[in-house]
Design an enzyme around this catalytic site. Sequence first.
Site, PDB file in Angstrom:
ATOM      1  N   LYS A   1     -41.768  23.192  35.573  1.00  0.00           N
ATOM      2  CA  LYS A   1     -41.923  22.195  34.504  1.00  0.00           C
ATOM      3  C   LYS A   1     -43.243  22.381  33.742  1.00  0.00           C
ATOM      4  O   LYS A   1     -43.270  22.422  32.503  1.00  0.00           O
ATOM      5  CB  LYS A   1     -41.863  20.783  35.099  1.00  0.00           C
TER       6      LYS A   1
ATOM      7  N   GLY B   1     -37.371  17.892  37.351  1.00  0.00           N
ATOM      8  CA  GLY B   1     -36.932  18.959  38.243  1.00  0.00           C
ATOM      9  C   GLY B   1     -37.758  18.934  39.513  1.00  0.00           C
ATOM     10  O   GLY B   1     -38.802  18.285  39.584  1.00  0.00           O
ATOM     11  N   LYS B   2     -37.306  19.645  40.532  1.00  0.00           N
ATOM     12  CA  LYS B   2     -38.012  19.672  41.800  1.00  0.00           C
ATOM     13  C   LYS B   2     -39.369  20.344  41.648  1.00  0.00           C
ATOM     14  O   LYS B   2     -39.592  21.146  40.742  1.00  0.00           O
ATOM     15  CB  LYS B   2     -37.174  20.406  42.850  1.00  0.00           C
TER      16      LYS B   2
ATOM     17  N   ASP C   1     -47.103  15.743  35.651  1.00  0.00           N
ATOM     18  CA  ASP C   1     -46.942  15.277  37.037  1.00  0.00           C
ATOM     19  C   ASP C   1     -46.438  13.838  37.128  1.00  0.00           C
ATOM     20  O   ASP C   1     -45.346  13.591  37.623  1.00  0.00           O
ATOM     21  CB  ASP C   1     -48.247  15.435  37.822  1.00  0.00           C
TER      22      ASP C   1
ATOM     23  N   VAL D   1     -40.346  24.125  40.230  1.00  0.00           N
ATOM     24  CA  VAL D   1     -39.246  24.701  39.448  1.00  0.00           C
ATOM     25  C   VAL D   1     -39.746  25.312  38.140  1.00  0.00           C
ATOM     26  O   VAL D   1     -39.083  26.160  37.544  1.00  0.00           O
ATOM     27  CB  VAL D   1     -38.154  23.638  39.178  1.00  0.00           C
TER      28      VAL D   1
ATOM     29  N   HIS E   1     -41.745  11.290  38.348  1.00  0.00           N
ATOM     30  CA  HIS E   1     -42.324  12.609  38.525  1.00  0.00           C
ATOM     31  C   HIS E   1     -41.734  13.549  37.488  1.00  0.00           C
ATOM     32  O   HIS E   1     -40.514  13.694  37.383  1.00  0.00           O
ATOM     33  CB  HIS E   1     -42.015  13.141  39.925  1.00  0.00           C
TER      34      HIS E   1
END
Length: 302
Positions: free
Chosen positions: A159, A153-154, A177, A157, A138
């Site tokens: 991206k 990153g979560k 994604d 966040v 991811h």
Amino acid sequence: MKSISVKEMTERFRLEVLAGQPCLDRQIVRSRAHRPGLEFAGYFDFFPTEQVQVLGKKEINYLHKLTENERNERIGNVVKYHPPCFIVAAGQDGLKYLIKYCEQEGIPLLRTPEKTTEFIAKLDSYLLKALAQEISVHGVCVNVSGIGILLRGKSGVGKSETAHTLIRRGHRLVADDIVTLKKLGPETLLGSHDGKTREFLALRSIGLINVVRLYGRKAFQDESRIVLDIELTPWKDNTLNNELELEHRFTDYLGVQVPHIEIQLQPGRDVAGLIEAAANSWYLKQQGYSAVEEFMSRLTDC
């Protein structure tokens, strides 16, 4: 072990099927082609039987010059090992004897008009990627000034938003994604998309956009070698280092060690600019330049 069918390869290169049409479902598991010159001469100690066998002008001309009995013996000795298929390059003909043996043994015999060395180079590149060990992660993959970067990153966040800023600055999107990582060698990791998300970037509050339609072909490329792993994390007070040179950290993907950098996010911080700086710094290090070494040298000279 990954594999592809002879049919997939045949369709990819638009090969002519001369024999073995019912056997195109045979599987290819090795990533390099082989020219069986020594094997036709009777030397089999290192015959890679699981590889695609390509016959160039040298091999075919050699077979043409043999007597019928010699030719039958030499071809019979090779086909009994049942390689995935034979491919005749340079559009050569006069192949009745090869067709006969391949039909008898159920081995596809294919033909291409391309020159032998050029075709083998294309085939090896295709097989290397098609059979490479791979995983999906991811994140977002971008190419910044020719340097492949994996942004992680979560969720939420930033991206994709960071990738959009980089695209606006002239860099390229590779995948959003879901990033497919393929191991092409001990130190080579290739990042690409899964096909479904090709050219698409999902932006919160905006929705799905097609970067090629918005910004042109220069905004996208299908794949890029990954050389930096950058993790975007929320801002934490008193946790950022300010040393001249940070300790080297790495992330392991399929056994490939990729340099890892953490960038903390805060309103007003130019994250895209920091990523550009990280990419350019990595490039300079590959050229043998170290800003720290130059700085320390200046201090020593004072």
